[in-house]
Design a protein around this motif. Structure first.
Motif, PDB file in Angstrom:
ATOM      1  N   UNK A  57      -1.414  -7.530  -4.087  1.00 54.61           N
ATOM      2  CA  UNK A  57      -2.419  -6.519  -4.383  1.00 54.61           C
ATOM      3  C   UNK A  57      -1.838  -5.138  -4.065  1.00 54.61           C
ATOM      4  N   UNK A  58      -1.733  -4.299  -5.073  1.00 59.52           N
ATOM      5  CA  UNK A  58      -1.203  -2.944  -4.880  1.00 59.52           C
ATOM      6  C   UNK A  58      -2.374  -1.998  -4.669  1.00 59.52           C
ATOM      7  N   UNK A  59      -2.320  -1.230  -3.606  1.00 65.94           N
ATOM      8  CA  UNK A  59      -3.444  -0.322  -3.306  1.00 65.94           C
ATOM      9  C   UNK A  59      -2.906   1.083  -3.027  1.00 65.94           C
ATOM     10  N   UNK A  60      -3.331   2.052  -3.850  1.00 69.22           N
ATOM     11  CA  UNK A  60      -3.025   3.458  -3.569  1.00 69.22           C
ATOM     12  C   UNK A  60      -1.561   3.823  -3.634  1.00 69.22           C
ATOM     13  N   UNK A  61      -0.880   3.309  -4.640  1.00 69.70           N
ATOM     14  CA  UNK A  61       0.526   3.720  -4.812  1.00 69.70           C
ATOM     15  C   UNK A  61       0.810   4.008  -6.273  1.00 69.70           C
ATOM     16  N   UNK A  62       1.570   5.090  -6.502  1.00 74.97           N
ATOM     17  CA  UNK A  62       1.958   5.430  -7.876  1.00 74.97           C
ATOM     18  C   UNK A  62       3.141   4.568  -8.319  1.00 74.97           C
TER      19      UNK A  62
ATOM     20  N   UNK B  57       0.821  -1.207   0.000  1.00 76.98           N
ATOM     21  CA  UNK B  57       0.000   0.000   0.000  1.00 76.98           C
ATOM     22  C   UNK B  57       0.858   1.261   0.000  1.00 76.98           C
ATOM     23  N   UNK B  58       0.239   2.350  -0.482  1.00 76.67           N
ATOM     24  CA  UNK B  58       0.904   3.645  -0.513  1.00 76.67           C
ATOM     25  C   UNK B  58      -0.032   4.727  -0.017  1.00 76.67           C
ATOM     26  N   UNK B  59       0.407   5.944  -0.183  1.00 76.14           N
ATOM     27  CA  UNK B  59      -0.305   7.086   0.386  1.00 76.14           C
ATOM     28  C   UNK B  59      -1.770   7.144  -0.046  1.00 76.14           C
ATOM     29  N   UNK B  60      -2.089   6.597  -1.241  1.00 69.70           N
ATOM     30  CA  UNK B  60      -3.463   6.657  -1.742  1.00 69.70           C
ATOM     31  C   UNK B  60      -4.470   5.934  -0.863  1.00 69.70           C
ATOM     32  N   UNK B  61      -4.032   4.928  -0.106  1.00 66.95           N
ATOM     33  CA  UNK B  61      -5.011   4.211   0.732  1.00 66.95           C
ATOM     34  C   UNK B  61      -5.447   5.081   1.915  1.00 66.95           C
TER      35      UNK B  61
ATOM     36  N   UNK C 247       6.780  -1.876   7.573  1.00 70.64           N
ATOM     37  CA  UNK C 247       6.757  -0.454   7.207  1.00 70.64           C
ATOM     38  C   UNK C 247       8.072  -0.125   6.509  1.00 70.64           C
ATOM     39  N   UNK C 248       8.066  -0.177   5.197  1.00 73.55           N
ATOM     40  CA  UNK C 248       9.343  -0.025   4.479  1.00 73.55           C
ATOM     41  C   UNK C 248       9.872   1.409   4.521  1.00 73.55           C
TER      42      UNK C 248
ATOM     43  N   UNK D 194      11.121   0.945  -2.982  1.00 72.07           N
ATOM     44  CA  UNK D 194       9.862   0.244  -2.701  1.00 72.07           C
ATOM     45  C   UNK D 194       9.177  -0.219  -3.992  1.00 72.07           C
ATOM     46  N   UNK D 195       9.318   0.588  -5.062  1.00 73.78           N
ATOM     47  CA  UNK D 195       8.658   0.251  -6.319  1.00 73.78           C
ATOM     48  C   UNK D 195       9.204  -1.033  -6.940  1.00 73.78           C
TER      49      UNK D 195
END
Ligand code: NAD
Length: 252
Positions: free
Chosen positions: A192-197, A28-32, A122-123, A203-204
């Motif tokens: 499952x990728x949620x809310x990340x560019x 997950x990223x900031x979008x979640x 928490x990476x 991390x990408x």
């Protein structure tokens, strides 16, 4: 890849993917967390829309003069304090009742943990704790909030300035979280990728650790560099996707 979709069929496909998986990793990223009221970096209105914010997470800038960071954080703290886990955080936590779920998050906001997720790597570290840069003393960050709220640099009794245990740009990632994230992704049958560019490295690179049989699903408002490789792309808001399933509605 199926076309990015917001329709009910895509959401049912996502549910089927989850129901047929035993070892799921959510990256997950900031979008979640935008639906919890915390802006991301790169969406319109995100933190990078204000040019003053662009360098606040650069370690070289912080070490040269932490006052700009703490002025930013003083303004931002009320947003963090008011944020609560949203239906996406809660649904991900609830999924662990029936399968092995690992959350690998780039977020520093602690919302997955507060939603009840048990395995969270928490990476990019967490705001929950801070360390004195001179003597290494560790403290729960909330103890520093009265000083941070005033936009001032919190200092340890030894005179050193505190830094939150967040990974700034230019710093190494927390080793244990990074290694465990790779292992979990290697063992996953669904990533499952949620809310990340998926634009912040390293991390990408994490999705590249998945095995060839691991399926890939993406829930994101914007496009990502991995859309073309995904088994399913849902172009929508994470909170809505999970809420419409009737998941994540409790006050957990
Ligand atoms: P990003 O800002 O680069 O990308 C966010 C992505 O989420 C975008 O593609 C956007 O279209 C999408 N998005 C926004 N709201 C959404 C929603 N409600 N549902 C689904 N998708 C949504 O964020 P990133 O990829 O995480 O990278 C930014 C870095 O900033 C990360 O390292 C992260 O640690 C840090 N960050 C963290 C927080 C936080 O802890 N909440 C907030 C801001 C930035």
């Amino acid at each position: 890849m199926k076309s990015p979709a917001q329709d009910q069929t895509a959401r049912e496909e996502f549910r089927d993917l989850l129901n047929s998986s035993r070892r799921v990793v959510f990256l997950t990223g900031a979008g979640i967390s935008t639906e919890s009221g915390i802006p991301d970096f790169r969406s319109p209105g995100g933190l990078y829309s204000d040019p003053d914010n662009v360098n606040v997470f650069e370690i070289s800038a912080f070490l040269a003069d932490p006052s700009n960071f703490y002025r930013f954080w003083g303004r931002f703290l009320p947003v963090l304090e008011q944020a609560r886990p949203n239906p996406a955080h809660r649904a991900i936590a609830r999924l662990q009742d029936s399968r092995r779920v690992t959350v690998v998050t780039q977020n520093i906001d602690d919302l997955h943990q507060r939603a009840g997720s048990e395995t969270v790597w928490c990476v990019h570290g967490t705001i929950a704790s801070s360390r004195c840069l001179d003597c290494g003393a560790r403290i729960e960050t909330f103890e520093l909030y009265p000083v941070i709220r005033k936009g001032e640099v919190p200092r340890h009794s030894c005179g050193g300035g505190f830094k939150p245990e967040v990974t700034f740009f230019g710093e190494a990632l927390p080793e244990v979280d990074w290694i465990n994230s790779q292992s979990a992704i290697r063992e996953a049958d669904l990533l499952c990728l949620v809310g990340t560019s998926l634009t912040v490295f390293p991390a990408a690179q994490l999705p590249a650790y998945r095995n060839p049989d691991c399926r890939l699903a993406i829930v994101n408002r914007g496009s990502t560099p991995l859309d073309g490789e995904a088994d399913l792309v849902i172009r929508g808001s994470a909170g809505e996707v999970f809420r419409e399933w009737g998941m994540g509605n409790s006050n957990q």
